[in-house]
Design an enzyme around this catalytic site. Sequence first.
Site, PDB file in Angstrom:
ATOM      1  N   ASP A 132       0.821  -1.224   0.000  1.00 27.70           N
ATOM      2  CA  ASP A 132       0.000   0.000   0.000  1.00 27.70           C
ATOM      3  C   ASP A 132       0.851   1.269   0.000  1.00 27.70           C
ATOM      4  O   ASP A 132       0.646   2.165   0.838  1.00 27.70           O
ATOM      5  CB  ASP A 132      -0.939   0.019   1.212  1.00 27.70           C
ATOM      6  CG  ASP A 132      -1.713  -1.270   1.373  1.00 27.70           C
ATOM      7  OD1 ASP A 132      -2.099  -1.847   0.345  1.00 27.70           O
ATOM      8  OD2 ASP A 132      -1.925  -1.700   2.519  1.00 27.70           O
TER       9      ASP A 132
ATOM     10  N   GLU B 142     -11.152   0.898  -3.694  1.00 26.70           N
ATOM     11  CA  GLU B 142     -10.531   1.334  -2.431  1.00 26.70           C
ATOM     12  C   GLU B 142      -9.264   2.114  -2.765  1.00 26.70           C
ATOM     13  O   GLU B 142      -8.989   2.452  -3.914  1.00 26.70           O
ATOM     14  CB  GLU B 142     -10.210   0.114  -1.562  1.00 26.70           C
ATOM     15  CG  GLU B 142      -9.312  -0.903  -2.265  1.00 26.70           C
ATOM     16  CD  GLU B 142      -9.066  -2.166  -1.463  1.00 26.70           C
ATOM     17  OE1 GLU B 142      -9.251  -2.141  -0.236  1.00 26.70           O
ATOM     18  OE2 GLU B 142      -8.680  -3.180  -2.073  1.00 26.70           O
TER      19      GLU B 142
END
Length: 540
Positions: free
Chosen positions: A15, A187
Site C-alpha cells: 500500500d 478502495e
Amino acid sequence: MSQLTNPILPGFNPDPSILRVSEDYYIATSTFEWFPGVQIHHSKDLANWELLTRPLTRKSQLDMRGDPDSCGVWAPCLTHDGEKFWLVYTDVKRKDGSFKDAHNYIVWADKIEGPWSDPIYVNSSGFDPSLFHDDDGRKWFINMMWDHRTRPLKFAGIALQEFDAKAGKLVGPVKNIYKGTDLKLVEGPHLYKRNGWYYLLTAEGGTAYDHACTFARSRNIDGPYETHPDKHILTSKDAPLAALQRSGHGDLVETPEGKLYLVHLAGRPTTQERRCVLGRETAIQEAYWGEDDWLYVKDGPVPSLHVEVPGTRDEDKYWAEQRSTFENGLPIDFQWLRTPEPDRIFSTDSGKLTLFGRESIGSWFEQALVARRQQHFSYDAETVVDFSATDERTMAGLTAYYSRYNFFYLAVTAHSDGQRELLLMSSEISWPDGNLSFPAEPVQIPNEGKVKLALTIRGKALQFFYALEGKELQPIGPVLDASILSDECGGHQAHGSFTGAFVGVAANDLNGTASPAHFDYFIYRPVRDPSDRYEIDALS
C-alpha cells in the site's frame, strides 16, 4: 538513469504512499498488526531506499492489542502541504464477516523524523483514507465506504468530505464521488490536480490476483468522475506469467526533472501454488501524461520487472549479512506485535535482547515476539538463547512467523518433570482450529547452558538446526514447507491475509511469571540462489 529490478522495497511493504519534498522522496507503507505503526522509507534517487522511521510509536497514537491478524494499520497516506507533513491511517479492529470496524486518524509533524502529534480521530465509515491539499488551501479527506447490507458484500464507493485543519474535524456534506468499475472492491483512493482536472487513482479487484490500479477524472473535485478509456492503468490480472503479480494500489510522484513514476504494491509468487512468501512488496513504474490528458504507464498496463530510474541501486548492500546486536537498543529492522507497551515484552538494557515470556505465540493481545521481515527468497538466520525453562508452559527460541495460524517455532522448553528439551512446533495451515503439530520428537538437552538455534530457507525448503555450547550445528526435524508462510496460506478467505513472512525470536510463559530469555545476537544472511526465477530475471 539506470535500470532497476523491481521491487524497490522488498518484503512486506504494501500500500505505498509516495511523496517528494524538494530532493527527498518518502514512501509510507502499511504495517498491519506490527508495532510501531507505518514504515517510512527515504530515498534521494528512487533506487536506494532506507528505512527512516516508524511514526506511530506510543499508546495515544496506536494500540492494537486484540486486533486480529492482518488488521491494525491499513494503507497510510503521507502528504506535505508546504509547511508540515500529514499522515492519515486506519486502525482496523475487525475485518471478517459483514462488518468492518475501521477507525481513521490524522497525525502531523514539522519534520519527517517527528515528533508526530497525537492523532485526531476522523471517522469510521471506511478505510484506506487519504488527504488532498487543494491549491486554494482547502483540505479534503477521501476514503472508501463499506456497505454491509449487500449480498454479496461490496465496497460502496469513494467518499469525499472537507477537513477543517484548524477545527480538527470533518465539515460539510459527505459525497460518494466514484463507485468504481465492474472489477469491484474500489478502495485506496488518491487525488491529484493537473491542468484543471482532478484525477482519482484507486485500487480495485481485491488484494489477490485480480488487483488493479484504476484511474478517473473530473473538472470538479466532487465529480462526476469519468473512468480512464483503458479502465485499469496497471494490472497483472490478464498476464498470469508476469513476474509481478497482484499489482495495484498505487500512488504518483514527479521528479524535479518532470519525469513521472507510479509506485504500487505487487507480489512475486513462487511454487506451483503461486504463494507470495514475501508478501506484498512495493514496485515502481515509469508513467507519462498522454496528449489526451490521461495518465499511462510505460509499457503497461502489465507492470515491468525492469524500470529506468534516476539512481543506481547498491546491490552489495541488498545482499549484505545483517548481524544485530543490542548494545544500542533494538535495531530498526525489528518490530513486535500489537502492544504499545514494549517494556512489558522486551529489554535491551543488558546489551542483549531479553524477552519476558508472556502469552502464547499467536496471541492477539500480548506476546513477546520480536522479528524482522523476510526480504529474500533464500536466507540463513541464527541466534543464541540462554533460557532456564521450568516446565512445558515456558519456552523461548527461534521462529519463522506469518500469523497465529501459520508459523514454525523451535523452542527451548522443558518436560513436565523439569528436564529441558528442544521442541519443534508448527501450526502450518491450522485455521480455524489453531492446533499445533510436532514435526519431530523432543530433543533432551542439559538443564543449564546456552543453545544456538538456526534455520535455513532455500526457496520453499526450511530446515531448523541447533547446537549446544562448543558443538557444531546439527539439523533437527524434517525439511518443512516454508511457502505456507504466505498470504495465500494466512488462514483467511481470499483477499483476507495481507502481511508477509517474518523471522525472529519469541518467549512464552503460560504460567504468567514472565520468565526472561536472553538472546546474544541475531543474524540474517541473504543467500543467492541461482534456481530462483527472480534472480535469473534480474541477471538476464
